[in-house]
Design a protein around this motif. Structure first.
Motif, short mmCIF file in Angstrom:
data_model
loop_
_atom_site.label_atom_id
_atom_site.label_comp_id
_atom_site.label_asym_id
_atom_site.label_seq_id
_atom_site.Cartn_x
_atom_site.Cartn_y
_atom_site.Cartn_z
N LEU A 81 46.73 34.20 28.68
CA LEU A 81 47.72 35.19 28.24
C LEU A 81 47.70 35.32 26.72
N ARG B 280 46.84 38.81 24.80
CA ARG B 280 47.77 39.40 23.84
C ARG B 280 47.10 39.59 22.47
N ASN C 115 48.97 41.46 31.85
CA ASN C 115 49.77 40.49 31.10
C ASN C 115 51.12 40.22 31.78
#
Length: 280
Positions: free
Chosen positions: A126, A130, A106
């Protein structure tokens, strides 16, 4: 605990150990409850959800790409389905990043987003990653998820070898899991995806002064084997669906062979042959 720079060699032997699917029975759960379902949500694949999840699990759990990095697994799943005729969104930008980046995590993806103008694909990836981490953090931590015999054997071999967790999983999750399952005390360092590739981490740990025939990688995925082979170190496979039996075999004979110098050769070759057959 989470940086090679803090690592101090104390023993003649080094044993690197994968986490998910090797020590803790969380790999299947994470993919079926977090990775796959969150990809369906982010890329709005509800119409082909069943087929997508089946392919996701095949790529990430039940084939020779088992244990692949999450972003590489994402690209491979999309590419495989597209090759079968499914009309999926393009991931060429993400694929380019997975090929060119030296770190697939990340933080590395966040840096790439800042340095890329047309970055919508990267932002989606991303966001997905997450959300996956958030879902994984919600999964129940049950001590029975640690494969039978693991805690005892880690305590025993840590008296003779320096132990290091070398994983492609999220660092925060690794630290939390190894502490929650009372395993952290047996290892000198815990290295996740943010620390670099498994091969690079084994290389850097080995450089602390370990002989290649006194360095062992324990893992359940072909990527673990490749990381070991790239560094010319030994490999012990945790056979998928035979994890407890694999640890029992390690405790009863493989560990002794490793410490006595009798592991390399026919013994290791036969284990790897069986491992490759299982994941054909």
């Amino acid at each position: 605990m989470n940086a090679i720079g803090n690592f101090i060699k104390e023993n003649e032997y080094l044993i690197c150990i994968d986490s998910d699917g090797s020590v803790i029975d969380t790999m299947t759960e994470k993919h079926k409850k977090a990775f796959g379902p969150e990809a369906v949500k982010v890329w709005q694949l509800e119409e082909i959800e069943e087929d997508f999840l089946k392919k996701w699990n095949k790529v990430n759990l039940y084939s020779h790409s088992r244990g692949i990095n999450r972003f590489q697994g994402l690209v491979k799943t999309f590419n495989d389905l597209r090759a079968e005729g499914y009309g999926l969104p393009g991931l060429d930008q993400i694929e380019k990043w997975t090929v060119e980046s030296s770190e697939l995590s990340n933080p590395a993806l966040s840096r790439a987003i800042k340095n890329t103008e047309n970055n919508q694909q990267l932002k989606l990836a991303l966001n997905w990653s997450r959300q996956v981490n958030q879902e994984i953090s919600k999964l129940e931590k049950d001590s029975t998820k640690v494969f039978a015999g693991v805690k005892k054997i880690l305590a025993e071999i840590s008296a003779e070898a320096d132990l290091a967790v070398v994983s492609s999983a999220n660092q925060e999750a690794l630290l939390d899991e190894w502490a929650s399952y009372d395993l952290k005390q047996h290892v000198k360092v815990i290295l996740g995806q943010e620390a670099g590739s498994k091969a690079d981490n084994i290389r850097d740990l080995k450089a602390e002064g370990y002989d290649q025939n006194k360095t062992l990688m324990i893992g359940d995925a072909p990527g673990d084997l490749r990381a070991a082979q790239k560094n010319n170190v030994l490999f012990y496979p945790i056979m998928p669906c035979e994890e407890a039996e694999s640890w029992q075999k390690f405790a009863e004979e493989a560990a002794a062979k490793f410490f006595s110098g009798d592991y390399q050769g026919k013994y290791e070759e036969n284990l790897i042959k069986k491992f490759n057959f299982i994941l054909k």
